[in-house]
Design a protein around this motif. Structure first.
Motif, PDB file in Angstrom:
ATOM      1  N   ASP A 130       0.828  -1.199   0.000  1.00 22.49           N
ATOM      2  CA  ASP A 130       0.000   0.000   0.000  1.00 22.49           C
ATOM      3  C   ASP A 130       0.869   1.259   0.000  1.00 22.49           C
ATOM      4  N   ASN A 131       2.188   1.083   0.181  1.00 19.35           N
ATOM      5  CA  ASN A 131       3.134   2.191   0.174  1.00 19.35           C
ATOM      6  C   ASN A 131       3.702   2.340  -1.243  1.00 19.35           C
ATOM      7  N   VAL A 132       3.474   3.506  -1.850  1.00 15.84           N
ATOM      8  CA  VAL A 132       3.883   3.694  -3.242  1.00 15.84           C
ATOM      9  C   VAL A 132       5.395   3.532  -3.418  1.00 15.84           C
ATOM     10  N   LYS A 133       6.189   3.888  -2.425  1.00 22.19           N
ATOM     11  CA  LYS A 133       7.643   3.747  -2.555  1.00 22.19           C
ATOM     12  C   LYS A 133       8.059   2.275  -2.605  1.00 22.19           C
ATOM     13  N   VAL A 134       7.320   1.437  -1.907  1.00 23.43           N
ATOM     14  CA  VAL A 134       7.612   0.003  -1.960  1.00 23.43           C
ATOM     15  C   VAL A 134       7.329  -0.522  -3.367  1.00 23.43           C
ATOM     16  N   ARG A 135       6.206  -0.088  -3.929  1.00 25.63           N
ATOM     17  CA  ARG A 135       5.861  -0.535  -5.286  1.00 25.63           C
ATOM     18  C   ARG A 135       6.869   0.007  -6.300  1.00 25.63           C
ATOM     19  N   GLN A 136       7.290   1.234  -6.116  1.00 29.43           N
ATOM     20  CA  GLN A 136       8.298   1.805  -7.009  1.00 29.43           C
ATOM     21  C   GLN A 136       9.629   1.064  -6.888  1.00 29.43           C
ATOM     22  N   ALA A 137       9.974   0.656  -5.676  1.00 31.02           N
ATOM     23  CA  ALA A 137      11.216  -0.092  -5.459  1.00 31.02           C
ATOM     24  C   ALA A 137      11.189  -1.422  -6.197  1.00 31.02           C
ATOM     25  N   ILE A 138      10.047  -2.094  -6.143  1.00 37.83           N
ATOM     26  CA  ILE A 138       9.924  -3.377  -6.848  1.00 37.83           C
ATOM     27  C   ILE A 138      10.062  -3.160  -8.349  1.00 37.83           C
ATOM     28  N   ASN A 139       9.448  -2.092  -8.872  1.00 37.28           N
ATOM     29  CA  ASN A 139       9.580  -1.785 -10.294  1.00 37.28           C
ATOM     30  C   ASN A 139      11.037  -1.568 -10.678  1.00 37.28           C
ATOM     31  N   LEU A 140      11.783  -0.874  -9.817  1.00 35.87           N
ATOM     32  CA  LEU A 140      13.199  -0.620 -10.103  1.00 35.87           C
ATOM     33  C   LEU A 140      14.040  -1.890 -10.033  1.00 35.87           C
ATOM     34  N   GLY A 176      19.060   1.773  -6.240  1.00 40.45           N
ATOM     35  CA  GLY A 176      17.956   2.723  -6.250  1.00 40.45           C
ATOM     36  C   GLY A 176      16.738   2.178  -5.533  1.00 40.45           C
ATOM     37  N   ALA A 177      16.484   0.884  -5.716  1.00 36.06           N
ATOM     38  CA  ALA A 177      15.355   0.242  -5.045  1.00 36.06           C
ATOM     39  C   ALA A 177      15.569   0.188  -3.537  1.00 36.06           C
ATOM     40  N   ALA A 193      12.368 -15.890 -11.610  1.00 37.10           N
ATOM     41  CA  ALA A 193      13.239 -14.776 -11.984  1.00 37.10           C
ATOM     42  C   ALA A 193      12.932 -13.546 -11.123  1.00 37.10           C
ATOM     43  N   ILE A 194      11.660 -13.287 -10.876  1.00 38.11           N
ATOM     44  CA  ILE A 194      11.267 -12.161 -10.022  1.00 38.11           C
ATOM     45  C   ILE A 194      11.696 -12.412  -8.575  1.00 38.11           C
ATOM     46  N   GLN A 195      11.494 -13.633  -8.127  1.00 32.86           N
ATOM     47  CA  GLN A 195      11.897 -14.018  -6.769  1.00 32.86           C
ATOM     48  C   GLN A 195      13.382 -13.748  -6.549  1.00 32.86           C
ATOM     49  N   GLN A 196      14.213 -14.133  -7.518  1.00 29.60           N
ATOM     50  CA  GLN A 196      15.656 -13.961  -7.397  1.00 29.60           C
ATOM     51  C   GLN A 196      16.060 -12.492  -7.482  1.00 29.60           C
ATOM     52  N   ALA A 197      15.333 -11.716  -8.294  1.00 26.64           N
ATOM     53  CA  ALA A 197      15.656 -10.299  -8.444  1.00 26.64           C
ATOM     54  C   ALA A 197      15.404  -9.511  -7.169  1.00 26.64           C
ATOM     55  N   LEU A 198      14.447  -9.950  -6.351  1.00 21.60           N
ATOM     56  CA  LEU A 198      14.090  -9.226  -5.138  1.00 21.60           C
ATOM     57  C   LEU A 198      14.853  -9.707  -3.899  1.00 21.60           C
ATOM     58  N   GLU A 199      15.560 -10.817  -4.027  1.00 25.82           N
ATOM     59  CA  GLU A 199      16.315 -11.358  -2.895  1.00 25.82           C
ATOM     60  C   GLU A 199      17.340 -10.378  -2.329  1.00 25.82           C
ATOM     61  N   PRO A 200      18.099  -9.648  -3.156  1.00 23.68           N
ATOM     62  CA  PRO A 200      19.099  -8.720  -2.593  1.00 23.68           C
ATOM     63  C   PRO A 200      18.477  -7.619  -1.735  1.00 23.68           C
ATOM     64  N   LEU A 222       2.465   5.809  -9.918  1.00 26.44           N
ATOM     65  CA  LEU A 222       1.926   5.156  -8.722  1.00 26.44           C
ATOM     66  C   LEU A 222       2.383   3.703  -8.618  1.00 26.44           C
ATOM     67  N   ALA A 223       2.984   3.189  -9.680  1.00 26.38           N
ATOM     68  CA  ALA A 223       3.590   1.850  -9.702  1.00 26.38           C
ATOM     69  C   ALA A 223       2.649   0.727  -9.245  1.00 26.38           C
ATOM     70  N   PRO A 224       1.415   0.669  -9.748  1.00 25.43           N
ATOM     71  CA  PRO A 224       0.520  -0.415  -9.328  1.00 25.43           C
ATOM     72  C   PRO A 224       0.838  -1.754  -9.982  1.00 25.43           C
ATOM     73  N   VAL A 225       1.628  -1.712 -11.050  1.00 24.02           N
ATOM     74  CA  VAL A 225       2.018  -2.930 -11.757  1.00 24.02           C
ATOM     75  C   VAL A 225       3.479  -2.813 -12.158  1.00 24.02           C
ATOM     76  N   VAL A 226       4.068  -3.953 -12.485  1.00 18.33           N
ATOM     77  CA  VAL A 226       5.396  -3.984 -13.090  1.00 18.33           C
ATOM     78  C   VAL A 226       5.239  -4.511 -14.510  1.00 18.33           C
ATOM     79  N   PRO A 227       5.288  -3.648 -15.534  1.00 21.25           N
ATOM     80  CA  PRO A 227       5.251  -4.163 -16.902  1.00 21.25           C
ATOM     81  C   PRO A 227       6.465  -5.055 -17.130  1.00 21.25           C
ATOM     82  N   LEU A 228       6.243  -6.253 -17.613  1.00 20.46           N
ATOM     83  CA  LEU A 228       7.341  -7.210 -17.761  1.00 20.46           C
ATOM     84  C   LEU A 228       7.734  -7.427 -19.221  1.00 20.46           C
ATOM     85  N   LEU A 229       6.781  -7.883 -20.028  1.00 22.33           N
ATOM     86  CA  LEU A 229       7.112  -8.280 -21.397  1.00 22.33           C
ATOM     87  C   LEU A 229       5.992  -7.944 -22.366  1.00 22.33           C
ATOM     88  N   TYR A 230       6.371  -7.703 -23.607  1.00 21.16           N
ATOM     89  CA  TYR A 230       5.444  -7.749 -24.734  1.00 21.16           C
ATOM     90  C   TYR A 230       5.794  -9.062 -25.436  1.00 21.16           C
TER      91      TYR A 230
END
Length: 559
Positions: free
Chosen positions: A319-329, A377-378, A409-416, A515-523
């Motif tokens: 619910d914290n926009v900075k957390v969502r932005q961090a995940i996007n980064l 940055g995240a 892949a997402i799981q591993q990217a957020l581990e650090p 507002l980072a409600p989603v993380v666009p991943l792929l086309y």
């Protein structure tokens, strides 16, 4: 509509542009002229979500519905832009607006019948549309409920009876009264929820087990999760239908096949597999289809959809926009793309809207070198948000190797960042229904979205208008309910210039991603292999860019 990310699961048959386009009329390859007759085989990993047109709402099942159902209008039957043009189907035209666009009138053609032989009347169309308000049944396309005026307490015809805002002055005329003017309502009535259902029928799960056909085919055999066969509907009259070629005598689906097994069968092309189509091949198979012989049977290109990870903004700490932005980064989109097969099968996504949407702006709100993620940055954003020590979140994904690889892949990217991602795997056939039920949503989910017709209005409003969050059939997976976004959606909806509206949606994309409600991943792209006897195949941009089932067939129906 929900993406069939299921090109190999629910058979979205995604492909668009590029590669072997398969345009009808070619002398060889998938686009060669199709003959009438024969049985076309379809090999699939997972079954369709629903046979009931009020329930299903993903690219694969939408394509299938056109074989057995008809709507007031529909998309054309052609490759490229011509295929996304809205044309009359059951109706004589694309509708006549009045009252400044708040009232729309349609007239039915002569000679329309259900598979039972009963005539299709305006009362049947009204009954079918009214089912969209049923809280258990109406979990598919949301547009009827969003646009047509109805009492707040209305719950469909089985519970609430007649809906007075849909009028049927005679057996061939139907009139819709809308909440507000909507210039493109002629496109809305091409949605599956505008399928006629005989008045009084279709309660509960009736149509999921035995659909009542209005199109050129009817269901003859159905074993849920295993197989499905449709055969010709002799009550359908080609003279009333300018869209459907209906080449094969039958279509036979086989569900529950392992994706690797499907690839092996399609490469071999033996027996009835020469008459088969299937979804996108697996990443491990890409190198094997580069021979000259197999290239003649391939179709490839960009699918026109966006694969993304929705972040549930009602869950702490999301619910914290900075957390969502961090995940996007932090997400490493290169490894996500590698998980699905690399650049051959996907482009990296930066915006919500895919490149095929008119007015789309090419920008990257959360850039990182080579799209590999900006962990520093995240980490800074997480520290500012008070979560320097990380947290645990649950990520929903489907029971498919590709989707599970993306989740890892997402799981591993957020581990650090000390974010522990628990992967929750859900059966493919029920996935969209589960994640679309707000009480069952977890912190995040990997899903996708495709435009319902060629307009920016079908991409951002369904996903981010907070006033349309529903308990079931919810497409706003982030559950974003931002006053500024809602107001901008209303502002754009008032524009009568479609080009200006699409440009405004391009700018709204930026506003939402702040507002980072989603993380666009792929086309996602597709590389599919069809049987050597397949003809009449072209790439339809309206169904996740898929092979249009109403025109495909067999070159030699006697083989």
């Amino acid at each position: 509509m929900l993406v069939g990310l299921v090109a190999s699961a629910a058979l979205a048959l995604t492909a668009c542009g590029g590669g072997t386009s398969g345009a009808t009329g070619e002398s060889a390859g998938p686009g060669a002229k199709a003959a009438q007759g024969g049985t076309l085989q379809v090999l699939a990993n997972a079954a369709f979500s629903h046979l009931d047109p009020a329930r299903g709402f993903d690219g694969g099942v939408n394509n299938f519905y056109r074989l057995i159902y008809r709507t007031l209008t529909t998309q054309g039957a052609a490759p490229g832009a011509d295929g996304t043009k809205i044309v009359p189907d059951l109706a004589t035209d694309t509708g006549k607006p009045s009252d400044g666009g708040k009232t729309w009138t349609f007239t039915l053609k002569d000679g329309l019948f259900f598979e039972t032989g009963a005539p299709i009347t305006s009362a049947d169309v009204k009954w079918g549309v009214s089912r969209a308000w049923d809280p258990e049944i109406g979990i598919g396309s949301p547009y009827a409920k969003q646009l047509i005026e109805a009492p707040a307490s209305y719950q469909g015809p089985y519970k609430s009876g007649d809906l007075a805002t849909i009028a049927t002055p005679d057996a061939k005329t139907i009139v819709f009264h809308l909440k507000k003017p909507y210039a493109d309502f002629g496109s809305v009535v091409a949605q599956n929820t505008f399928t006629p259902v005989p008045k009084g029928q279709g309660a509960g799960n009736a149509l999921d087990s035995k659909p009542i056909a209005s199109g050129p085919y009817k269901v003859s055999e159905y074993k849920p999760g295993a197989s499905l066969k449709v055969v010709r509907n002799d009550k359908w009259d080609k003279k009333t239908d300018d869209v459907r070629q209906a080449n094969p005598d039958a279509f036979q689906w086989t569900f529950g096949l392992d994706p690797a097994t499907i690839d092996e069968r399609m490469i071999a092309g033996q027996g009835t597999d020469a008459d088969a189509i299937a979804g996108t091949i697996q990443a491990a198979t890409v190198a094997r289809v580069q021979t000259a012989q197999l290239k003649q049977r391939t179709m490839s290109g960009l699918g026109g959809c966006t694969t993304y990870m929705g972040l549930n903004s009602t869950k702490k700490p999301l619910d914290n926009v900075k957390v969502r932005q961090a995940i996007n980064l932090a997400v490493n989109k290169q490894t996500v793309r590698d998980a699905v097969g690399g650049s051959t099968l996907a482009e990296i996504a930066t915006s919500i809207q895919p490149p095929t949407i008119a007015g789309r702006v090419d920008y990257d709100p959360y850039p990182s070198p080579d799209h590999k993620g900006d962990v520093d940055g995240a980490r800074k954003l997480l520290t500012e948000a008070g979560f320097a020590s990380g947290f645990t979140m649950t990520l929903d994904t489907r029971a498919q190797p590709k989707m599970q690889a993306m989740a890892v892949a997402i799981q591993q990217a957020l581990e650090p960042l000390k974010i522990t991602v628990k992967i929750n795997t859900i059966d493919t056939a029920t996935y969209y229904e589960v994640i679309g039920t707000t009480s069952q949503q977890h912190d995040a989910a990997i899903t996708g979205w495709c435009p319902d017709w060629p307009s920016g209005a079908t991409f951002l409003p369904p996903l981010f208008d907070g006033r349309n969050i529903t308990a079931k059939g919810n497409s706003n997976l982030s559950q974003l309910n931002d006053p500024g976004v809602n107001a901008k959606i209303d502002e754009i909806a008032k524009l009568t210039d479609v080009k200006a509206a699409n440009a405004a949606y391009g700018e709204l994309d930026k506003q939402i991603m702040a507002l980072a409600p989603v993380v666009p991943l792929l086309y996602e792209k597709v590389l599919m292999l069809v049987g050597s006897n397949i003809g009449g195949a072209y790439l339809h941009d309206g169904f996740s860019g898929g092979i249009d089932l109403v025109s495909v067939g067999l070159k030699d129906s006697g083989k």
